[in-house]
Design an enzyme around this catalytic site. Structure first.
Site, short mmCIF file in Angstrom:
data_model
loop_
_atom_site.label_atom_id
_atom_site.label_comp_id
_atom_site.label_asym_id
_atom_site.label_seq_id
_atom_site.Cartn_x
_atom_site.Cartn_y
_atom_site.Cartn_z
N HIS A 87 8.07 -29.83 92.70
CA HIS A 87 6.92 -29.08 92.19
C HIS A 87 6.28 -29.89 91.06
O HIS A 87 6.97 -30.46 90.23
CB HIS A 87 7.36 -27.72 91.65
CG HIS A 87 6.22 -26.94 91.09
ND1 HIS A 87 5.36 -26.21 91.90
CD2 HIS A 87 5.74 -26.80 89.83
CE1 HIS A 87 4.43 -25.65 91.16
NE2 HIS A 87 4.64 -25.99 89.90
N ASP A 166 4.79 -12.23 90.98
CA ASP A 166 4.20 -13.38 90.29
C ASP A 166 2.71 -13.47 90.59
O ASP A 166 1.90 -13.77 89.71
CB ASP A 166 4.90 -14.68 90.69
CG ASP A 166 4.14 -15.89 90.18
OD1 ASP A 166 4.03 -16.02 88.95
OD2 ASP A 166 3.60 -16.67 91.00
N ARG A 173 -2.51 -12.46 83.95
CA ARG A 173 -2.45 -13.42 82.84
C ARG A 173 -3.74 -14.21 82.74
O ARG A 173 -4.23 -14.50 81.64
CB ARG A 173 -1.27 -14.39 83.04
CG ARG A 173 0.07 -13.75 82.74
CD ARG A 173 1.20 -14.60 83.27
NE ARG A 173 1.19 -15.94 82.72
CZ ARG A 173 1.63 -17.02 83.36
NH1 ARG A 173 2.15 -16.92 84.57
NH2 ARG A 173 1.56 -18.20 82.80
N SER A 188 7.11 -18.19 86.30
CA SER A 188 6.18 -18.09 87.41
C SER A 188 6.48 -19.18 88.45
O SER A 188 6.62 -18.90 89.64
CB SER A 188 4.75 -18.23 86.84
OG SER A 188 3.84 -18.51 87.84
N LYS A 192 8.74 -18.62 92.44
CA LYS A 192 8.21 -19.02 93.76
C LYS A 192 9.11 -20.06 94.41
O LYS A 192 9.38 -20.02 95.61
CB LYS A 192 6.80 -19.61 93.61
CG LYS A 192 5.76 -18.55 93.35
CD LYS A 192 4.40 -19.15 93.13
CE LYS A 192 4.31 -19.86 91.81
NZ LYS A 192 3.13 -19.61 91.03
N1 URA Z 1 1.53 -22.66 87.85
C1 URA Z 1 2.19 -21.52 88.19
O1 URA Z 1 2.66 -21.38 89.30
N2 URA Z 1 2.33 -20.56 87.25
C2 URA Z 1 1.84 -20.66 86.01
O2 URA Z 1 2.02 -19.77 85.22
C3 URA Z 1 1.14 -21.85 85.67
C4 URA Z 1 1.01 -22.85 86.61
#
Ligand code: URA
Length: 446
Positions: A87, A166, A173, A188, A192
């Protein structure tokens, strides 16, 4: 986790006053919010309290767990071998997923990759993939497993049932000015990634003008939080701090980045792109059990590009996901943007700084990104840089070429680019691309 019942006002007050919430208290808030029993205004108040007073490591881990279990957690244990993903926290010109996933999968390490779309000035893997004619990123779970078993990799979008809390929290947010909090970002991301059914994860945490974390110190804190959460969930997690003070490579924009990725897979990748790619891919090969060490993994990553196995793997995946491979082998078959323009400068010297954020914004202006959620991206739009930090440039030399199908965007893009390059008489030293590695043992300089 089935949670006990609490008074949401008491929990919001507790966080507002700087106290830590227990795992079950956080689970309660997320469960209630996911089933619409907690209104946006109370969740917003909690988020602002969490933003201002920070969540500690235990709270961040509890939030991750609650969001992870708000939806389906994929079980890929019937697919043999380790599943390893990567990621990135997002950057400009960051096309590394398209290069490293086939490198790693070509060694039979499974790469189940769920990616996102462009966010603000940064590009998203899904938008890049969709610039390949026919390439489908919306695959159901059954097809997802099938592609992964056959090709050893799959690249898809987040479905409604993966970490839905999320998705909702992120949208909230976004409109309550609570995005830029390290524990909230880390929870967050990890909710995932952990839902993907992975065994190990490599994180590319970027710092600099084109990154969400502007300083190396903040990137380090984010990396440490991400690694702590990953290890807490029993997944081997390694993060690298990488430089995003200028775009990665030369091409920015969806199809342009596919082009540069195909060049990279055929041994013609820019030096900065390949340095980060091989570090991350080498680590993934090692985590997947196909290399004796990270160094051995890096050697293998280079070999996979040199002998063509990584490019072949990419073509195999593209066919699996319905994409047209002919344009990947011959770029002249792709329909280009209708308009192009050259961006020149009127001074000479060395490029000593680049504002990657502005270059990302100029590319977005040309159509490569979205200004509103509803905007469609223009796959052919973007920018090709002709110079990078350290290049010597002459008066009236072209620094970048812009591509768009929206002629009206050109003037604004040029205005944004006008502030993106610093040219000075004296050159600067080359900046290292990968500066640190963060793992469960701590931080190590590279
Ligand atoms: N990417 C994400 O998946 N979540 C965040 O809060 C910021 C960047």
């Amino acid at each position: 986790m089935a949670s006990k019942s609490f008074n949401p006002v008491t929990l919001i007050r507790k966080k507002r006053d700087g106290q830590s919430l227990a795992r079950e208290e956080i689970a309660f808030l997320i469960e209630e919010y996911t089933k619409d029993a907690l209104p946006d205004y109370q969740m917003s108040a909690f988020l602002m309290a969490a933003f201002l007073n920070q969540l500690d490591e235990r709270e961040a881990s509890a939030l991750t767990e609650a969001m992870l279990h708000s939806g389906k957690v994929l079980d890929l244990s019937d697919i043999p071998g380790k599943k390893v993903d990567k990621h990135s926290t997002g950057g400009v010109g960051d096309k590394l997923s398209l290069i490293l996933a086939p490198i790693v999968a070509s060694y039979d390490v499974s790469v189940p990759m769920i990616s996102g779309r462009g966010l603000g000035h940064t590009g998203g893997t899904l938008d890049k993939l969709e610039s390949i004619p026919g390439f489908k990123v919306d695959v159901d779970l059954e097809r997802y497993r099938q592609i992964l078993s056959r090709a050893k990799m799959v690249m898809a979008g987040q479905t409604e049932d993966v970490a839905p809390a999320d998705k909702r929290l992120y949208a909230l947010r976004d409109v309550t000015a609570t995005v830029e909090s390290i524990p909230l970002i880390a929870s967050s991301i990890m909710s995932k990634k952990l839902a993907e059914g992975i065994d190990a994860l490599v994180l590319d945490v970027k710092f600099g003008s084109g990154a969400f974390m502007k300083t190396r110190k903040d990137a380090q804190k984010l990396a440490e939080t991400l690694v702590a959460i990953g290890e807490d969930f029993g997944k081997q997690t390694v993060a690298y701090l990488t430089n995003m003070n200028q775009p990665l490579g030369y091409k920015i924009g969806n199809w342009l980045e596919v082009e540069e990725s195909m060049e990279a897979l055929q041994g013609q990748g820019p030096e900065d792109v390949m340095e980060v790619t091989h570090t991350l891919a080498g680590t993934m090969i090692w985590l997947g059990g196909r290399a004796e060490s990270v160094e051995d993994g890096i050697k293998k990553s280079k070999q996979a590009v040199k002998n063509g196995q990584a490019f072949d793997k990419w073509l195999e995946l593209t066919e699996e996901q319905g994409g047209d491979t002919s344009v990947l082998k011959d770029f002249s078959k792709y329909s280009k943007a209708e308009y192009s323009f050259e961006f020149t400068i009127s001074v000479e010297g060395y490029i000593t700084e680049m504002d990657a954020y502005s270059i990302g914004m100029a590319s977005l202006e040309l159509g490569a990104g979205r200004k509103t959620k509803e905007d469609e991206v223009d796959p052919a739009a973007g920018i090709e840089l002709k110079a990078k930090i350290g290049s010597s440039v002459k008066k009236n030399e072209t620094l970048a070429v812009g591509f768009t199908n929206n002629k009206k965007a050109i003037d604004e893009a040029k205005k944004i680019l006008a502030n993106a390059f610093t040219v000075e008489d004296t050159n600067v030293n080359k900046q290292p691309m990968v500066t640190h590695r963060v793992d469960k043992h701590g931080i190590h300089e590279i």
